[in-house]
Design a protein around this motif. Structure first.
Motif, PDB file in Angstrom:
ATOM      1  N   GLN A 118     -10.471 -19.335   8.407  1.00 40.69           N
ATOM      2  CA  GLN A 118     -10.753 -18.680   9.678  1.00 40.69           C
ATOM      3  C   GLN A 118     -10.882 -19.742  10.760  1.00 40.69           C
ATOM      4  O   GLN A 118     -11.494 -20.796  10.546  1.00 40.69           O
ATOM      5  CB  GLN A 118     -12.047 -17.868   9.611  1.00 40.69           C
ATOM      6  N   HIS A 119     -10.300 -19.483  11.922  1.00 43.05           N
ATOM      7  CA  HIS A 119     -10.472 -20.384  13.051  1.00 43.05           C
ATOM      8  C   HIS A 119     -11.908 -20.253  13.574  1.00 43.05           C
ATOM      9  O   HIS A 119     -12.491 -19.165  13.567  1.00 43.05           O
ATOM     10  CB  HIS A 119      -9.487 -20.044  14.164  1.00 43.05           C
ATOM     11  N   VAL A 120     -12.460 -21.360  14.026  1.00 44.97           N
ATOM     12  CA  VAL A 120     -13.823 -21.375  14.565  1.00 44.97           C
ATOM     13  C   VAL A 120     -13.749 -21.493  16.078  1.00 44.97           C
ATOM     14  O   VAL A 120     -13.251 -22.491  16.608  1.00 44.97           O
ATOM     15  CB  VAL A 120     -14.639 -22.545  13.983  1.00 44.97           C
ATOM     16  N   ASN A 121     -14.221 -20.466  16.769  1.00 49.25           N
ATOM     17  CA  ASN A 121     -14.216 -20.482  18.230  1.00 49.25           C
ATOM     18  C   ASN A 121     -15.246 -19.486  18.741  1.00 49.25           C
ATOM     19  O   ASN A 121     -15.985 -18.877  17.946  1.00 49.25           O
ATOM     20  CB  ASN A 121     -12.816 -20.155  18.773  1.00 49.25           C
ATOM     21  N   ASP A 122     -15.309 -19.339  20.052  1.00 46.80           N
ATOM     22  CA  ASP A 122     -16.292 -18.447  20.652  1.00 46.80           C
ATOM     23  C   ASP A 122     -16.111 -17.000  20.218  1.00 46.80           C
ATOM     24  O   ASP A 122     -17.047 -16.200  20.310  1.00 46.80           O
ATOM     25  CB  ASP A 122     -16.210 -18.515  22.190  1.00 46.80           C
ATOM     26  N   GLU A 123     -14.909 -16.656  19.768  1.00 46.80           N
ATOM     27  CA  GLU A 123     -14.636 -15.278  19.392  1.00 46.80           C
ATOM     28  C   GLU A 123     -15.005 -14.971  17.951  1.00 46.80           C
ATOM     29  O   GLU A 123     -15.257 -13.820  17.599  1.00 46.80           O
ATOM     30  CB  GLU A 123     -13.156 -14.956  19.635  1.00 46.80           C
ATOM     31  N   THR A 124     -15.057 -15.991  17.089  1.00 46.82           N
ATOM     32  CA  THR A 124     -15.325 -15.736  15.670  1.00 46.82           C
ATOM     33  C   THR A 124     -16.736 -16.115  15.241  1.00 46.82           C
ATOM     34  O   THR A 124     -17.193 -15.664  14.185  1.00 46.82           O
ATOM     35  CB  THR A 124     -14.323 -16.510  14.784  1.00 46.82           C
ATOM     36  N   VAL A 125     -17.432 -16.938  16.025  1.00 53.92           N
ATOM     37  CA  VAL A 125     -18.801 -17.328  15.696  1.00 53.92           C
ATOM     38  C   VAL A 125     -19.770 -16.272  16.216  1.00 53.92           C
ATOM     39  O   VAL A 125     -19.731 -15.899  17.385  1.00 53.92           O
ATOM     40  CB  VAL A 125     -19.151 -18.701  16.296  1.00 53.92           C
ATOM     41  N   ILE A 126     -20.635 -15.785  15.333  1.00 52.20           N
ATOM     42  CA  ILE A 126     -21.590 -14.732  15.676  1.00 52.20           C
ATOM     43  C   ILE A 126     -23.003 -15.246  15.442  1.00 52.20           C
ATOM     44  O   ILE A 126     -23.287 -15.888  14.421  1.00 52.20           O
ATOM     45  CB  ILE A 126     -21.346 -13.470  14.824  1.00 52.20           C
ATOM     46  N   VAL A 127     -23.897 -14.972  16.381  1.00 50.29           N
ATOM     47  CA  VAL A 127     -25.303 -15.355  16.228  1.00 50.29           C
ATOM     48  C   VAL A 127     -25.934 -14.505  15.135  1.00 50.29           C
ATOM     49  O   VAL A 127     -25.747 -13.287  15.088  1.00 50.29           O
ATOM     50  CB  VAL A 127     -26.067 -15.171  17.548  1.00 50.29           C
ATOM     51  N   ALA A 128     -26.672 -15.161  14.224  1.00 50.70           N
ATOM     52  CA  ALA A 128     -27.342 -14.448  13.127  1.00 50.70           C
ATOM     53  C   ALA A 128     -28.750 -14.996  12.983  1.00 50.70           C
ATOM     54  O   ALA A 128     -28.972 -16.012  12.319  1.00 50.70           O
ATOM     55  CB  ALA A 128     -26.564 -14.611  11.831  1.00 50.70           C
ATOM     56  N   GLY A 129     -29.714 -14.344  13.634  1.00 50.49           N
ATOM     57  CA  GLY A 129     -31.084 -14.833  13.607  1.00 50.49           C
ATOM     58  C   GLY A 129     -31.192 -16.184  14.275  1.00 50.49           C
ATOM     59  O   GLY A 129     -30.766 -16.362  15.417  1.00 50.49           O
ATOM     60  N   GLN A 130     -31.712 -17.176  13.536  1.00 48.96           N
ATOM     61  CA  GLN A 130     -31.847 -18.526  14.076  1.00 48.96           C
ATOM     62  C   GLN A 130     -30.573 -19.345  13.891  1.00 48.96           C
ATOM     63  O   GLN A 130     -30.476 -20.454  14.402  1.00 48.96           O
ATOM     64  CB  GLN A 130     -33.016 -19.248  13.385  1.00 48.96           C
ATOM     65  N   GLY A 131     -29.610 -18.811  13.133  1.00 46.65           N
ATOM     66  CA  GLY A 131     -28.374 -19.540  12.890  1.00 46.65           C
ATOM     67  C   GLY A 131     -27.159 -18.792  13.388  1.00 46.65           C
ATOM     68  O   GLY A 131     -27.233 -17.994  14.315  1.00 46.65           O
ATOM     69  N   HIS A 132     -26.033 -19.059  12.739  1.00 50.28           N
ATOM     70  CA  HIS A 132     -24.772 -18.432  13.117  1.00 50.28           C
ATOM     71  C   HIS A 132     -23.995 -18.083  11.850  1.00 50.28           C
ATOM     72  O   HIS A 132     -24.309 -18.549  10.762  1.00 50.28           O
ATOM     73  CB  HIS A 132     -23.931 -19.384  13.974  1.00 50.28           C
ATOM     74  N   LYS A 133     -22.952 -17.270  12.013  1.00 50.90           N
ATOM     75  CA  LYS A 133     -22.099 -16.944  10.879  1.00 50.90           C
ATOM     76  C   LYS A 133     -20.680 -16.690  11.359  1.00 50.90           C
ATOM     77  O   LYS A 133     -20.441 -16.344  12.519  1.00 50.90           O
ATOM     78  CB  LYS A 133     -22.634 -15.731  10.122  1.00 50.90           C
ATOM     79  N   VAL A 134     -19.744 -16.898  10.433  1.00 52.82           N
ATOM     80  CA  VAL A 134     -18.326 -16.703  10.705  1.00 52.82           C
ATOM     81  C   VAL A 134     -17.760 -15.840   9.585  1.00 52.82           C
ATOM     82  O   VAL A 134     -17.995 -16.123   8.398  1.00 52.82           O
ATOM     83  CB  VAL A 134     -17.574 -18.054  10.743  1.00 52.82           C
ATOM     84  N   LEU A 135     -17.030 -14.796   9.934  1.00 51.00           N
ATOM     85  CA  LEU A 135     -16.389 -13.957   8.926  1.00 51.00           C
ATOM     86  C   LEU A 135     -15.059 -14.591   8.517  1.00 51.00           C
ATOM     87  O   LEU A 135     -14.169 -14.776   9.339  1.00 51.00           O
ATOM     88  CB  LEU A 135     -16.140 -12.551   9.471  1.00 51.00           C
ATOM     89  N   VAL A 136     -14.947 -14.924   7.232  1.00 47.14           N
ATOM     90  CA  VAL A 136     -13.703 -15.465   6.686  1.00 47.14           C
ATOM     91  C   VAL A 136     -12.990 -14.302   5.995  1.00 47.14           C
ATOM     92  O   VAL A 136     -13.443 -13.817   4.957  1.00 47.14           O
ATOM     93  CB  VAL A 136     -13.977 -16.606   5.687  1.00 47.14           C
ATOM     94  N   PRO A 137     -11.890 -13.825   6.566  1.00 44.90           N
ATOM     95  CA  PRO A 137     -11.248 -12.591   6.074  1.00 44.90           C
ATOM     96  C   PRO A 137     -10.566 -12.742   4.722  1.00 44.90           C
ATOM     97  O   PRO A 137      -9.977 -13.773   4.410  1.00 44.90           O
ATOM     98  CB  PRO A 137     -10.217 -12.272   7.161  1.00 44.90           C
ATOM     99  N   LEU A 138     -10.631 -11.677   3.933  1.00 43.09           N
ATOM    100  CA  LEU A 138      -9.934 -11.600   2.665  1.00 43.09           C
ATOM    101  C   LEU A 138      -8.428 -11.745   2.862  1.00 43.09           C
ATOM    102  O   LEU A 138      -7.719 -12.295   2.025  1.00 43.09           O
ATOM    103  CB  LEU A 138     -10.251 -10.251   2.005  1.00 43.09           C
TER     104      LEU A 138
END
Length: 310
Positions: A118-138
């Protein structure tokens, strides 16, 4: 006696497998960064015109991707309908987003020897509590079918920085489906359901969560300000954002435009796809119509919504 841990072996296997697939499947150049590991494991150079089976030489483009490779079965312990969430801290995200090269995250699954990306950018990085997460698609398997999509950020690189093309309608639709499906996945997972079990109300709540996310990105402006810009009552705006009431398409457009204006006034950066009204109209239609909800559920079975089956 030197101790070699299983973790070290799996990490090395991940880098080696990535190098093998990039070379044999894509015909691109893989350059491991061996001096240190501060967030980037390798650079990949896009190569045009190479034909591995026919022995055709290719042409190096000088366009690069920076790659972070994470390995191990634990990365795949909690799958969703769409893929796997990769959790990371703010320091990693800041490093990746501000890197001089576009960054791609790769996950190596030892049992299948498959790599997902998955590409990492402002569109794929999501705030998750105190951290962040990125969805890596199947859907995003590292193989020859991903050559065009994987290389997009590298090809958009220029000496002056990133060149962001104006999104087409198809791009807006794919991104809208991706974002809404991701929001639904989070919502129904918390309820112990799958995306296929999502109800029309779940879709409306997911859409409201997208509006709230835009509100936060715009600096969380007071609703009185949004009310002045749109002419809608504060109580109505609050109801739309909380998902108690589903707004009309025209109201969605007005609210989105008002929030984008608020962001511009405060010089907050909004990802390009969120400024495209067509993406919001698409999400609104899916949240409003059961037939389109069924279509999105079917797309979710194939991986990233709006994409072709891998």
């Amino acid at each position: 006696m030197t101790i070699v841990s299983p973790t070290h072996l799996v990490d090395r296997a991940g880098v080696s497998r990535a190098a093998y697939l990039v070379t044999t499947q894509l015909g691109w150049v893989f350059r491991e960064q061996e001096t240190s590991d501060i967030g980037i494991d390798a650079h990949i150079e896009v190569v045009d015109g190479v034909g591995l089976s026919g022995g055709t030489s290719g042409r190096g483009t000088g366009r690069l991707l920076a790659v972070q490779i994470k390995s191990g079965a634990s990365r795949f312990a909690k799958p969703t309908d769409l893929g796997w969430w990769f959790y990371c801290d703010a320091n990693h995200v800041e490093y990746w987003i501000n890197h001089s090269l576009p960054v791609t995250l790769m996950l190596f699954e030892p049992e299948s020897e498959q790599i997902y990306w998955q590409h990492v950018n402002d569109e794929t990085v999501i705030v998750a509590g105190q951290g962040h997460k990125v969805l890596v698609p199947l859907k995003n398997k590292l193989n020859d079918s991903c050559r065009d999509e994987l290389g997009v950020p590298a090809r958009c690189q220029a000496s002056g920085g990133m060149i962001m093309a104006k999104p087409t309608r198809d791009t807006s639709v794919r991104q809208a489906d991706y974002e809404l499906a991701g929001a639904i996945d989070l919502l129904v997972s918390a309820m112990g359901k799958t995306v296929e079990e999502a109800t029309p109300r779940d879709f409306r709540l997911a859409f409201a969560s997208q509006l709230r996310a835009l509100h936060r990105r715009a600096g969380a402006p007071d609703l009185d300000i949004v009310s002045t810009k749109t002419g809608y009552e504060v109580a109505k705006l609050s109801s739309y954002l909380e998902g108690f009431t589903h707004p009309s398409r025209g109201r969605v457009v007005a609210i989105v435009e008002a929030l984008i204006e608020c962001a511009c006034e405060k010089e907050f950066k909004i990802p390009g796809y969120l400024t495209d009204v067509r993406a919001w109209e698409r999400m609104w239609r899916v949240a409003d119509r059961r037939g389109m909800q069924k279509i999105l559920k079917n797309k979710a079975k194939k991986g990233i919504p709006g994409s072709r089956r891998s």
